[in-house]
Design an enzyme around this catalytic site. Sequence first.
Site, mmCIF file in Angstrom:
data_model
loop_
_atom_site.group_PDB
_atom_site.id
_atom_site.type_symbol
_atom_site.label_atom_id
_atom_site.label_comp_id
_atom_site.label_asym_id
_atom_site.label_seq_id
_atom_site.Cartn_x
_atom_site.Cartn_y
_atom_site.Cartn_z
ATOM 1 N N ALA A 196 -0.140 3.043 -22.197
ATOM 2 C CA ALA A 196 -0.639 3.008 -20.832
ATOM 3 C C ALA A 196 -2.162 3.048 -20.848
ATOM 4 O O ALA A 196 -2.774 3.610 -21.759
ATOM 5 C CB ALA A 196 -0.088 4.192 -20.035
ATOM 6 N N ASP A 197 -2.763 2.450 -19.845
ATOM 7 C CA ASP A 197 -4.217 2.548 -19.707
ATOM 8 C C ASP A 197 -4.583 3.971 -19.265
ATOM 9 O O ASP A 197 -3.721 4.800 -18.988
ATOM 10 C CB ASP A 197 -4.716 1.505 -18.701
ATOM 11 C CG ASP A 197 -6.198 1.189 -18.860
ATOM 12 O OD1 ASP A 197 -6.915 1.913 -19.575
ATOM 13 O OD2 ASP A 197 -6.653 0.205 -18.252
ATOM 14 N N TRP A 198 -5.867 4.204 -19.179
ATOM 15 C CA TRP A 198 -6.426 5.535 -18.902
ATOM 16 C C TRP A 198 -5.799 6.144 -17.646
ATOM 17 O O TRP A 198 -5.984 5.659 -16.545
ATOM 18 C CB TRP A 198 -7.938 5.408 -18.734
ATOM 19 C CG TRP A 198 -8.666 6.709 -18.615
ATOM 20 C CD1 TRP A 198 -8.799 7.472 -17.496
ATOM 21 C CD2 TRP A 198 -9.382 7.384 -19.658
ATOM 22 N NE1 TRP A 198 -9.545 8.589 -17.765
ATOM 23 C CE2 TRP A 198 -9.930 8.558 -19.095
ATOM 24 C CE3 TRP A 198 -9.622 7.111 -21.002
ATOM 25 C CZ2 TRP A 198 -10.701 9.463 -19.823
ATOM 26 C CZ3 TRP A 198 -10.392 8.002 -21.725
ATOM 27 C CH2 TRP A 198 -10.913 9.164 -21.158
#
Length: 742
Positions: free
Chosen positions: A269-271
């Site tokens: 997942a992104d940030w």
Amino acid sequence: MGGGAFRAGARIAAALVLVCGAARAETVEARIDALLAKMTLEEKAGQLNLISLEPGFDPESAARGEVGAVINFNNPQLVAGIDAKARASRLGIPLLVGLDIVHGYRTIFPLPIGMAASFDPGLMRRAAAAEAREAAAIGVNWTFSPMADVGRDLRWGRVAEGTGEDTWLTSRFTEAQVEGFRDGGLASTLKHFAGYSAVLGGRDYDATWIAPTELYDTHFPPFRAGIRAGADSVMTALTSLNGLPATADATLLTQVLRREFGFKGLVVADWQAVSGLIAHGVARDGAEATRKAFLAGVDMDMTSGLFVRHLPEEVRAGRIAEAQVDEAVRRVLKLKFGLGLFDKPVVDPASADAKLLRPETRALAREMARSSFVLLKNEGDLLPIDPKRVRRIALVGPFADSAWDQVGPHEGAGKPEDAVTYRAALEARAAAAGITLDVAPGCDRACASDAGFAEAVAAAGQADLVIAVMGEGRDRSGEGSSRAYLTMEGRQQELLARVAATGKPVALIVTGGRPVELREALDRARAVMMAWIPGIEGGPALADVLFGDAAPVGRLPVSWPRTVGQLPLTYDGRPGGRPHVPGTRWTMGYADESPLPLFPFGYGLTYTRFAYGKPEIETPHVGVGARFDPVLEVKVPVTNTGARAGRAVAQLYLHQPVAARSRPSRLLKGLVALDLAPGETGTATFRVAARDLGYHEADGTLVVEEGGYEVFVGSDAAATQSASFDVETGWRGPPGSAEARR
């Protein structure tokens, strides 16, 4: 050795490689099985937890087995310290050490949009390998690059991190970066899956609405290309796609990515994208966000801490099967074994510095910067600078001596003091040519005041040539830097007007991570060159090109707009029922501006000129089966008609005039670079697989239709030389198929 014996030996060697490879795979699987058997649920969740070096971070969490990967540990001492903590945990599992290597670690190259202007994937691969070697030297083993998003709207700040508006070109550069990072020792990450660049209004993090056909034709291909090239991981987009956040979209992450595209690697997942599901309004709390993201196909949570907090309880409650957690952990461990982390010692900080800023890496950064510059205008052959005619130069503009802006955003561990500025390089090169260089910026980077204009005008009045370095600063490019206006900052246009009013010829150097509105500047300057944000060797590279030690070879990887009101503007639009006719009101366009770009996609001048002949179709029977040619081959003569040697970048564009669906007016399908002496003619040969002539249905089915097609070949997307051919048998291929089927 006889030919038969040689072939037999080769077969034996190949068999041994297969046997050894299989044995190693079995050994790795056995080691992973053994680790999984020892792990508690909490330790499994720990392997799926990526943390950042932020205030409040507890390094002992790594020693407790609560961390599988880290980000922002940006020097060898920090990397060695945290990796040693993880290796001292109960199971001794090393860390994935991630960092955004966008355009370099310490030796900073041009931003990716600038590197894409080289139109040279081979050079991009070499650059990525060099960037990776530096990052690997300090203990980084995983990069969150390349960005495979196709940049369709220049208002979007992150267009600077990508490789342009075209799907085919972005695919080639995505492959090149994946291969280059691997060459240099880093695992790669394709981001952001999917449609992240199509945010409404060009606003970072806004929603995206993309028709399924557009996803398959425009946004998915670079990811598929990166997967074929061996990408190790894929990052989810922070955005929602057609109403569903990508991080919770099982169709996207499981059906499309894993089943159709065959991706076997790690999905991260992104940030804080997992906790972002709450803000999106699709999860009530952290537990539900964890469940939705994990069941959709996310293996690793970046920085929200929700997986490590909630996965064990979700498994114990029966809402998530432990076998699914095991598969996610297996993917993490496979990557770690694949990188050899279990057999490598903790990085030695003392050995890192000698591998950074090496002369050969700086030389490559200079080559890349030279290749990125795009000459947009050169009235009267003002450039290159002729020392016989130019004895005094005035260097003006707020970015002429700004190392911080030249290094740019997402700079890894790059430092302004590493950069050779335009001023420093031009001073040295001018002195070598016996030319006086007067420096008078006129204003600072904000250019809010005209207090320094008089000094710049005075310097221009005394000069034979004015070099004006203007555009947008580094803080206007990258994540969180979307813009509603694409003007030069402050009063730069006014400064340029006053300098040009002296009557002295002006060469305008435009800097920034995207095109800006040139407006009157285009008329006030006799030469205009786009320098992007070129990195630490941008100064010497610019001096090389301005003085003719190297010729400009860059081409625009985006369409350059006249005004922001045209956006989004790409070369591959569809004709519509009333195609644009200049001067005609009731056709597609605007009442107050041309709908055409100021400079087309692929455009770029050099210090000579080229003439393109008529394309010749070498394979008239394109189709599938023994009687047909599976690859379209086109040959085009290209002649250097100028007085200097130069590089032509021949571009082939495809058009299908009549189809079941309205097709784009043009689609780039090939590039050929030719280095030609004055008067020399070369042949550009293009080969396009028949399956690449098609388009996708909404379910991902590939369709190549029978019938007539056209190709256009020239120096940019406005090429006029054309030829026609027929596809004699069409076919349809199912989603994710390796081969199209009739």
